[in-house]
Design an enzyme around this catalytic site. Structure first.
Site, PDB file in Angstrom:
ATOM      1  N   THR A  17      -4.369   4.203  -6.403  1.00 32.67           N
ATOM      2  CA  THR A  17      -5.079   4.089  -5.123  1.00 32.67           C
ATOM      3  C   THR A  17      -4.290   4.816  -4.057  1.00 32.67           C
ATOM      4  O   THR A  17      -3.717   4.199  -3.181  1.00 32.67           O
ATOM      5  CB  THR A  17      -5.213   2.627  -4.691  1.00 32.67           C
ATOM      6  N   ASN A  19      -1.219   7.656  -2.802  1.00 33.92           N
ATOM      7  CA  ASN A  19       0.111   8.074  -3.232  1.00 33.92           C
ATOM      8  C   ASN A  19       1.032   6.902  -3.517  1.00 33.92           C
ATOM      9  O   ASN A  19       0.905   5.845  -2.926  1.00 33.92           O
ATOM     10  CB  ASN A  19       0.744   8.950  -2.168  1.00 33.92           C
ATOM     11  N   SER A 261       5.353   0.154   4.233  1.00 27.08           N
ATOM     12  CA  SER A 261       4.100   0.195   3.484  1.00 27.08           C
ATOM     13  C   SER A 261       3.643   1.630   3.310  1.00 27.08           C
ATOM     14  O   SER A 261       4.143   2.544   3.957  1.00 27.08           O
ATOM     15  CB  SER A 261       3.018  -0.635   4.180  1.00 27.08           C
ATOM     16  N   LYS A 262       2.664   1.765   2.418  1.00 31.40           N
ATOM     17  CA  LYS A 262       2.118   3.078   2.100  1.00 31.40           C
ATOM     18  C   LYS A 262       1.639   3.811   3.341  1.00 31.40           C
ATOM     19  O   LYS A 262       1.644   5.020   3.408  1.00 31.40           O
ATOM     20  CB  LYS A 262       0.904   2.870   1.184  1.00 31.40           C
ATOM     21  N   ARG A 263       1.181   3.041   4.314  1.00 29.73           N
ATOM     22  CA  ARG A 263       0.593   3.661   5.497  1.00 29.73           C
ATOM     23  C   ARG A 263       1.635   4.107   6.515  1.00 29.73           C
ATOM     24  O   ARG A 263       1.333   4.890   7.399  1.00 29.73           O
ATOM     25  CB  ARG A 263      -0.412   2.701   6.142  1.00 29.73           C
TER      26      ARG A 263
END
Ligand code: GLU
Ligand code: ZN
Length: 492
Positions: A17, A19, A261-263
């Site tokens: 979902t 990178n 986090s990913k973001r």
């Protein structure tokens, strides 16, 4: 403390979902190191059953990321293995079979409650100060109740029947952990439409792939008290040999002491790849997040990490991701590369910046000479574009950085650069030593300038920037003709 373990099988099992995020890479690394340390198997599995979020592109990225990191897997996509397939989307029959067995053995049951009913009872429980998780309503439905629900057209979910006892396990990182039964209600394994959830697929795969140790992020700690009883049920049903051991790795915190986090801008692996971190340097830094090789040693290879890795020495407290430190460690790895290796690794970054296409032999020769000049000055490979771009850019496209022009190329500068032009244009040999000698004679001795004021404008004229590789070497590499052209352009 650290004995050799036989039959170690660990897994890294991301969902495709987007990178990979930094915490995920750290999890992958620790699993890899644990497997290598104990000469076990490192299994790579892809948890792609969330049809709404998984994409084929993310799947390809995931594989490319692991390949880039050089964390090799023994079983998984592209390499196969005896417990495959290793993509959950290809294992749906297995999950359906296991779900049926759990139902038949009464370790799971159908729950017909609607969302609305669940919500109403949740509210009521909250108001009454009782635990607000699922209340076990459908644990003991009569035949009549079931028939009635079916006739209403309700499609049941499958719920796991949690044992009514405290669940305990010994976490490899955090020690003994206990969750009281009241806090862990019966949970959904399969949706009403027959779609299996992570809660089922993840433990079923760990069981059937004979995973011995589950090492994963602390965010999953709360799912372990659900999974341990499911693993026990699978053992009872003869579908598994043992309950794996669990170890939860500490959070990786970003700026402001928030979980990375990913973001977050620095949360995804892609950023580091794009900036030109070396896999060796990046992983070396990640290894320090929660683990230490001993003493205050900070630089080591992944081979050395694997030899020394001991899960019982992983720290349970959250680790802080420090970008400056990560860059500094990468810089050390950059400096350790042989010139030709460094040159090869810079190529994709120069290509991405449009500086060249397929490398010609001449370009490669220049790059080989240039590599040692910048090696001490870079922290990441991407900096090669700014540092070395002036060597590869066409004369038509060559530009002087506007800020640097303003700072260094004032009125005085054209006179300095004109003198530099006159000094070097008569040289019969275009070598670093001759260039340096003639410029010193003309600008420092002749015009009486301080070296900084003498060479600063020349540097900007030649390289387009105030920060560049050493000037005289750069001029030799760039060649007489192009140097004279750039000097003349500024002298005017
Ligand atoms: N696919 C899960 C995730 O990416 C794996 C969790 C686990 O390691 O059990 O969060
Ligand atoms: Zn129910």
């Amino acid at each position: 403390m650290d004995e050799h373990l036989d039959g170690v099988r660990v897994r890294f099992c991301p969902s495709p979902t987007g990178n990979l995020h930094v915490g995920g890479v750290r999890t992958c690394l620790f699993n890899w190191a644990f497997a290598r340390h104990h000469a076990g198997a490192f299994v790579f599995r892809v948890e792609d059953t969330d049809m709404s979020r998984d994409t084929e592109e993310s799947y390809d990225n995931l594989l490319a990321s692991l390949r880039w990191l050089r964390l090799d897997w023994d079983e998984g996509p592209e390499v196969g293995g005896e417990f495959g397939p290793y993509r959950q989307s290809q294992r749906l029959e297995l999950y359906a079979d296991v779900a049926a067995s759990l139902l038949e053995a009464r370790r799971a049951y159908y729950c017909y409650c609607s969302q609305q009913e669940l919500e109403e009872r949740r509210q009521a429980a909250r108001t009454a100060g009782r635990p607000s998780g699922y209340d076990g309503h459908c644990r003991t439905l009569t035949r009549g109740q079931v028939t009635a629900y079916e006739q209403e057209g309700r499609r049941p979910v499958l719920r796991f029947r949690m044992p009514d006892r405290t669940v305990t396990f010994t976490d490899l990182v955090r020690g003994d952990i206990a969750f009281e039964a009241d806090n862990v209600p019966d949970y959904v394994l399969v949706r009403g439409n027959g779609h299996p959830l992570y809660t089922l697929t993840n433990p079923v795969d760990d069981a059937t792939m004979q995973i011995s140790h589950v090492l994963r992020g602390e965010d999953l700690l709360s799912s372990t008290p659900r999974q341990v009883p499911l693993h026990e049920a699978l053992v009872d049903l003869g579908l598994s040999e043992r309950v794996p051991q669990f170890g939860h790795l500490p959070f990786v915190m970003g700026p402001g002491n928030k979980k990375l986090s990913k973001r977050d801008p620095g949360g995804g692996l892609a950023t580091y790849q794009e900036r030109g971190f070396l896999p060796e340097g990046f992983l070396n830094y990640l290894a320090l997040l929660g683990w230490s090789i001993g003493g205050d040693r900070e630089i080591f290879s992944m081979q050395e990490m694997a030899e020394a890795f001991d899960i019982s020495r992983v720290n349970a407290t959250a680790a802080q991701f420090d970008l400056k430190k990560c860059e500094a460690i990468n810089a050390i790895w950059l400096r350790s590369l042989a010139a030709d290796d460094l040159a090869d690794r810079m190529v994709p970054y120069l290509q991405a910046a449009g500086l060249f296409g397929d490398v010609t032999p001449e370009q490669r020769a220049v790059l080989l000479e240039a590599a040692p000049l910048v090696q001490e000055r870079m922290q990441v490979l991407g900096e090669a574009v700014e540092m070395l771009g002036f060597l590869f850019v066409s004369e038509e496209a060559f530009r002087i950085d506007p800020t640097d022009r303003e700072k260094m190329l004032g009125n005085e500068a054209s006179r300095v650069v004109a003198a530099a032009y006159d000094a070097v244009c008569v040289l019969d040999a275009w070598t670093t030593a001759r260039i340096e000698a003639s410029l010193r004679a003309a600008l420092v001795d002749g015009l009486g300038l301080k070296p900084r004021n003498a060479f600063g404008p020349v540097r900007v004229a030649i390289t387009g920037r105030r920060i560049s590789p050493p000037l005289f070497e750069s001029m030799e590499l760039l060649g007489r003709e192009r140097c004279l052209r750039r000097l003349a352009a500024v002298a005017e």
